[in-house]
Scaffold this active site. Structure first.
Site, PDB file in Angstrom:
ATOM      1  N   ASP A 124      -6.243  25.894 -15.359  1.00 40.26           N
ATOM      2  CA  ASP A 124      -5.572  24.631 -15.688  1.00 40.26           C
ATOM      3  C   ASP A 124      -6.185  24.068 -16.979  1.00 40.26           C
ATOM      4  O   ASP A 124      -7.406  24.077 -17.138  1.00 40.26           O
ATOM      5  CB  ASP A 124      -5.739  23.641 -14.524  1.00 40.26           C
ATOM      6  CG  ASP A 124      -4.764  22.489 -14.593  1.00 40.26           C
ATOM      7  OD1 ASP A 124      -3.916  22.366 -13.693  1.00 40.26           O
ATOM      8  OD2 ASP A 124      -4.841  21.698 -15.580  1.00 40.26           O
ATOM      9  N   GLY A 176       3.480  14.068  -6.986  1.00 36.52           N
ATOM     10  CA  GLY A 176       2.667  14.220  -8.190  1.00 36.52           C
ATOM     11  C   GLY A 176       2.979  15.478  -8.983  1.00 36.52           C
ATOM     12  O   GLY A 176       2.202  15.864  -9.862  1.00 36.52           O
ATOM     13  N   GLN A 177       4.120  16.101  -8.698  1.00 33.35           N
ATOM     14  CA  GLN A 177       4.456  17.317  -9.442  1.00 33.35           C
ATOM     15  C   GLN A 177       4.894  16.947 -10.860  1.00 33.35           C
ATOM     16  O   GLN A 177       5.732  16.071 -11.052  1.00 33.35           O
ATOM     17  CB  GLN A 177       5.591  18.077  -8.725  1.00 33.35           C
ATOM     18  CG  GLN A 177       5.903  19.419  -9.372  1.00 33.35           C
ATOM     19  CD  GLN A 177       6.927  20.244  -8.588  1.00 33.35           C
ATOM     20  OE1 GLN A 177       7.495  19.766  -7.599  1.00 33.35           O
ATOM     21  NE2 GLN A 177       7.147  21.463  -9.034  1.00 33.35           N
ATOM     22  N   HIS A 180       3.721  25.995  -8.093  1.00 37.59           N
ATOM     23  CA  HIS A 180       2.356  26.442  -8.397  1.00 37.59           C
ATOM     24  C   HIS A 180       1.399  25.973  -7.318  1.00 37.59           C
ATOM     25  O   HIS A 180       1.556  24.889  -6.756  1.00 37.59           O
ATOM     26  CB  HIS A 180       1.882  25.967  -9.773  1.00 37.59           C
ATOM     27  CG  HIS A 180       2.096  24.500 -10.036  1.00 37.59           C
ATOM     28  ND1 HIS A 180       3.328  23.968 -10.358  1.00 37.59           N
ATOM     29  CD2 HIS A 180       1.238  23.455 -10.020  1.00 37.59           C
ATOM     30  CE1 HIS A 180       3.216  22.673 -10.532  1.00 37.59           C
ATOM     31  NE2 HIS A 180       1.953  22.328 -10.324  1.00 37.59           N
ATOM     32  N   HIS A 233      -2.415  24.952  -6.829  1.00 38.60           N
ATOM     33  CA  HIS A 233      -3.703  24.639  -7.458  1.00 38.60           C
ATOM     34  C   HIS A 233      -4.804  25.248  -6.588  1.00 38.60           C
ATOM     35  O   HIS A 233      -4.793  25.084  -5.354  1.00 38.60           O
ATOM     36  CB  HIS A 233      -3.935  23.125  -7.495  1.00 38.60           C
ATOM     37  CG  HIS A 233      -2.987  22.351  -8.355  1.00 38.60           C
ATOM     38  ND1 HIS A 233      -3.316  21.916  -9.622  1.00 38.60           N
ATOM     39  CD2 HIS A 233      -1.726  21.908  -8.127  1.00 38.60           C
ATOM     40  CE1 HIS A 233      -2.291  21.231 -10.136  1.00 38.60           C
ATOM     41  NE2 HIS A 233      -1.316  21.207  -9.241  1.00 38.60           N
TER      42      HIS A 233
HETATM   43  P1  AMP Z   1       1.330  19.372 -11.071  1.00 38.87           P
HETATM   44  O1  AMP Z   1       1.003  17.979 -11.531  1.00 38.87           O
HETATM   45  O2  AMP Z   1       0.984  19.666  -9.664  1.00 38.87           O
HETATM   46  O3  AMP Z   1       2.762  19.727 -11.432  1.00 38.87           O
HETATM   47  O4  AMP Z   1       0.374  20.326 -11.911  1.00 38.87           O
HETATM   48  C1  AMP Z   1       0.662  20.770 -13.187  1.00 38.87           C
HETATM   49  C2  AMP Z   1      -0.639  21.210 -13.777  1.00 38.87           C
HETATM   50  O5  AMP Z   1      -0.345  22.017 -14.898  1.00 38.87           O
HETATM   51  C3  AMP Z   1      -1.554  20.099 -14.235  1.00 38.87           C
HETATM   52  O6  AMP Z   1      -2.786  20.167 -13.536  1.00 38.87           O
HETATM   53  C4  AMP Z   1      -1.718  20.364 -15.729  1.00 38.87           C
HETATM   54  O7  AMP Z   1      -3.019  20.090 -16.186  1.00 38.87           O
HETATM   55  C5  AMP Z   1      -1.384  21.846 -15.823  1.00 38.87           C
HETATM   56  N1  AMP Z   1      -0.896  22.307 -17.105  1.00 38.87           N
HETATM   57  C6  AMP Z   1       0.064  21.743 -17.862  1.00 38.87           C
HETATM   58  N2  AMP Z   1       0.267  22.474 -18.968  1.00 38.87           N
HETATM   59  C7  AMP Z   1      -0.568  23.542 -18.882  1.00 38.87           C
HETATM   60  C8  AMP Z   1      -0.833  24.669 -19.727  1.00 38.87           C
HETATM   61  N3  AMP Z   1      -0.180  24.840 -20.886  1.00 38.87           N
HETATM   62  N4  AMP Z   1      -1.773  25.554 -19.339  1.00 38.87           N
HETATM   63  C9  AMP Z   1      -2.433  25.382 -18.171  1.00 38.87           C
HETATM   64  N5  AMP Z   1      -2.230  24.341 -17.343  1.00 38.87           N
HETATM   65  C10 AMP Z   1      -1.313  23.436 -17.693  1.00 38.87           C
END
Ligand code: AMP
Length: 111
Positions: free
Chosen positions: A28, A90-91, A97, A99
């Site tokens: 991340d 919170g998506q 994905h 985490h």
């Molecule tokens: P969510 O909020 O559960 O949709 O998680 C999305 C996650 O994607 C967040 O923790 C961001 O920090 C991560 N994220 C967004 N853009 C990127 C990227 N280019 N590379 C890696 N992680 C990313």
């Protein structure tokens, strides 16, 4: 196209820790723990709400990859998995994905 699809397509860089035919795991960019990796299916499924019965094998594979990726990352002490779904969940990236967070004791309950 989501940012994760661009990572799958290698259109933008990512720190990839695992890849196979069905999934990709990468760090991340905004880590919330010393180790914070995202495990995603290569198939562009929007969220848990968008799974179909056809995705059963893929879901099984993803879940079975979690401990393998955690072991790769050295998370012997344990880890947390989170799947944020929809706006209230919170998506922020609308490509399913998981985490995987670890490397320190994590508080419970989450916010
Ligand atoms: P969510 O909020 O559960 O949709 O998680 C999305 C996650 O994607 C967040 O923790 C961001 O920090 C991560 N994220 C967004 N853009 C990127 C990227 N280019 N590379 C890696 N992680 C990313």
């Amino acid at each position: 196209m989501t940012i994760f699809q661009k990572i799958i397509n290698r259109e933008i860089p990512a720190s990839i820790v695992h890849e196979d035919d069905l999934c990709l795991a990468f760090r991340d960019v905004n880590p919330q723990a010393p180790v914070h990796v995202l495990l995603i299916p290569k198939k562009p499924i929007v969220s848990l709400d968008h799974l179909t019965p056809d995705d059963a094998t893929l879901c099984g594979h993803l879940l079975q990859m979690v401990p393998k990726v955690a072991a790769l990352l050295g998370l012997e002490g344990g880890y947390r998995t989170v799947i944020n779904t929809g706006v209230h969940g919170g998506q922020s990236v609308f490509h399913l994905h998981i985490h995987i967070l670890g490397g320190r004791p994590l508080d419970w309950p989450p916010g």
